[in-house]
Write an enzyme that holds these catalytic residues in place. Structure first.
Site, PDB file in Angstrom:
ATOM      1  N   ALA A  53       2.009  -2.438   4.500  1.00 53.06           N
ATOM      2  CA  ALA A  53       1.605  -1.540   5.584  1.00 53.06           C
ATOM      3  C   ALA A  53       1.195  -2.435   6.742  1.00 53.06           C
ATOM      4  CB  ALA A  53       0.434  -0.678   5.143  1.00 53.06           C
ATOM      5  N   HIS A  71      -4.857  -0.190  -6.432  1.00 55.21           N
ATOM      6  CA  HIS A  71      -3.647  -0.794  -6.984  1.00 55.21           C
ATOM      7  C   HIS A  71      -3.850  -1.002  -8.479  1.00 55.21           C
ATOM      8  CE1 HIS A  71      -1.508  -1.636  -3.305  1.00 55.21           C
ATOM      9  NE2 HIS A  71      -2.569  -2.196  -2.775  1.00 55.21           N
ATOM     10  N   SER A 110       0.824  -1.212   0.000  1.00 51.21           N
ATOM     11  CA  SER A 110       0.000   0.000   0.000  1.00 51.21           C
ATOM     12  C   SER A 110       0.854   1.256   0.000  1.00 51.21           C
ATOM     13  CB  SER A 110      -0.887   0.047   1.247  1.00 51.21           C
ATOM     14  OG  SER A 110      -1.641  -1.119   1.337  1.00 51.21           O
ATOM     15  N   ASN A 120      -0.344   2.597  11.349  1.00 57.81           N
ATOM     16  CA  ASN A 120      -1.268   2.923  12.457  1.00 57.81           C
ATOM     17  C   ASN A 120      -0.828   2.133  13.676  1.00 57.81           C
ATOM     18  OD1 ASN A 120      -2.411   0.615  10.647  1.00 57.81           O
ATOM     19  ND2 ASN A 120      -3.269   0.234  12.674  1.00 57.81           N
ATOM     20  N   TYR A 138      -7.528 -12.499   1.940  1.00 59.31           N
ATOM     21  CA  TYR A 138      -8.883 -12.084   2.369  1.00 59.31           C
ATOM     22  C   TYR A 138      -9.813 -11.786   1.203  1.00 59.31           C
ATOM     23  CZ  TYR A 138      -6.970  -7.307   1.796  1.00 59.31           C
ATOM     24  OH  TYR A 138      -6.370  -6.180   1.303  1.00 59.31           O
ATOM     25  N   GLU A 139      -9.248 -11.695  -0.006  1.00 60.31           N
ATOM     26  CA  GLU A 139     -10.117 -11.473  -1.166  1.00 60.31           C
ATOM     27  C   GLU A 139     -10.851 -12.757  -1.564  1.00 60.31           C
ATOM     28  OE1 GLU A 139      -8.143  -8.518  -4.175  1.00 60.31           O
ATOM     29  OE2 GLU A 139      -6.554  -9.484  -3.025  1.00 60.31           O
ATOM     30  N   HIS A 186      -4.561 -10.620  -2.093  1.00 62.33           N
ATOM     31  CA  HIS A 186      -4.579 -10.983  -0.670  1.00 62.33           C
ATOM     32  C   HIS A 186      -5.460 -12.197  -0.435  1.00 62.33           C
ATOM     33  CE1 HIS A 186      -3.434  -6.689  -0.655  1.00 62.33           C
ATOM     34  NE2 HIS A 186      -2.778  -6.976   0.455  1.00 62.33           N
ATOM     35  N   MET A 231      -1.857  -8.183   6.955  1.00 57.56           N
ATOM     36  CA  MET A 231      -2.671  -9.212   6.280  1.00 57.56           C
ATOM     37  C   MET A 231      -2.012  -9.734   5.006  1.00 57.56           C
ATOM     38  SD  MET A 231      -6.283  -7.163   6.554  1.00 57.56           S
ATOM     39  CE  MET A 231      -6.759  -6.299   8.062  1.00 57.56           C
ATOM     40  N   SER A 232      -0.718  -9.543   4.869  1.00 57.84           N
ATOM     41  CA  SER A 232      -0.068  -9.989   3.626  1.00 57.84           C
ATOM     42  C   SER A 232       1.303 -10.570   3.925  1.00 57.84           C
ATOM     43  CB  SER A 232       0.059  -8.801   2.660  1.00 57.84           C
ATOM     44  OG  SER A 232       0.982  -7.845   3.160  1.00 57.84           O
ATOM     45  N   HIS A 261      -9.131   2.077   6.937  1.00 58.18           N
ATOM     46  CA  HIS A 261      -8.264   1.948   5.764  1.00 58.18           C
ATOM     47  C   HIS A 261      -7.770   3.334   5.334  1.00 58.18           C
ATOM     48  CE1 HIS A 261      -6.503  -0.038   2.357  1.00 58.18           C
ATOM     49  NE2 HIS A 261      -7.225   0.638   1.479  1.00 58.18           N
TER      50      HIS A 261
END
Ligand code: HPA
Length: 267
Positions: free
Chosen positions: A107, A55, A25, A229, A79-80, A77, A205-206, A242
């Protein structure tokens, strides 16, 4: 695999990239600034079509500081809803194209109390908490062994180089363990407390599926997280969004890009 490689080679005249980079990201711009040949994922046989909003979804080839580099501008990802095998297929393709060193960027939320948003963190190790593994399934002995060692995924020699590069540029750098959860929901404060107790410094998450596959294939891996964050429940953390992740990665990107460029020069 043969179809994929033939197609890519037809676009690049068989160029052999030695360095691969997966741009996380906020870093996509790096590929816009260094682009000799770009191939959209949607055109490449066996590549996944969809990517996260914002992206571009293309493979970008460029000579940077005298090195041939292939970049993924946008990653898929877990989660997709794709399988682990699907999201790590491009890493195997990079290996077959000739990549020896893979730089993974992302990120991540800061779990370590000493981290603050906009810090850059070199990944020293990871905890796979995604509940599955990208190497599940029949093993392709041509790529790696059935039970691959994971003692040093993130190569110490690359960490030393990255540290020197950061120092040369006057960039403060953190080190830490990356904890991967599947997402797409952010973690709860209790989950983040658990991650901290287990040894995590940052959470995302990656990256972990790609790092496992790259190491399995015999590539040297360097991982860098932008702490976008504070993770949920960490003192001072706000409600996660996000938008905050994007805002911080945008603010950090020029520093992150110069570090990346310096690392390419020195690996
Ligand atoms: N948790 C998980 N993934 C993330 C975070 C987070 O706090 N920030 C950016 N990616």
């Amino acid at each position: 695999m043969e179809n994929t490689l033939n197609f890519i080679n037809s676009k690049t005249n068989g160029l052999i990239p030695e360095i691969g980079i997966i741009l996380g990201s906020g870093l996509g711009e790096f590929a816009d600034e260094h682009c000799d040949v770009a191939v959209n994922y949607s055109e490449i046989p066996n590549f996944l079509k969809s990517t996260v909003q914002g992206h571009k979804g293309r493979l970008v080839f460029a000579e940077i500081s005298g090195k041939n580099v292939v970049m993924m501008q946008g990653r898929n990802h877990f989660y997709e809803g794709h399988s682990m095998q699907e999201i790590t297929y491009p890493v195997k393709v990079m290996k077959k194209l000739g990549v020896k060193t893979l730089i993974l960027t992302n990120a991540a939320g800061g779990v370590n109390k000493n981290f603050k948003p906009s810090d850059l963190m070199i990944i020293t190790d990871h905890i796979n908490f995604m509940g599955t593994n990208p190497l599940i399934g029949p093993n392709n002995a041509d790529l790696g062994e059935r039970f691959p060692d994971m003692s040093e995924i993130y190569k110490k020699e690359l960490i030393v180089i990255a540290d020197k590069c950061a120092e040369n540029l006057g960039i403060k750098i953190q080190h830490g363990v990356y904890f991967a959860s599947s997402g797409p929901s952010y973690e709860t404060p209790a989950e983040i407390r658990m991650a901290g107790i287990l040894g995590a410094d940052a959470v995302g998450m990656s990256t972990v599926p790609e790092a496992i596959v790259a190491n399995y294939c015999g590539m040297k891996v360097l991982g860098i997280s932008c702490i976008s964050n504070l993770a949920a429940g960490v003192e001072g953390a706000q409600k996660l969004s996000h938008a905050e992740v994007i805002e911080t990665t945008n603010a950090v990107k020029s520093r992150f890009k110069s570090l990346l460029q310096e690392i390419i020069k020195n690996v």
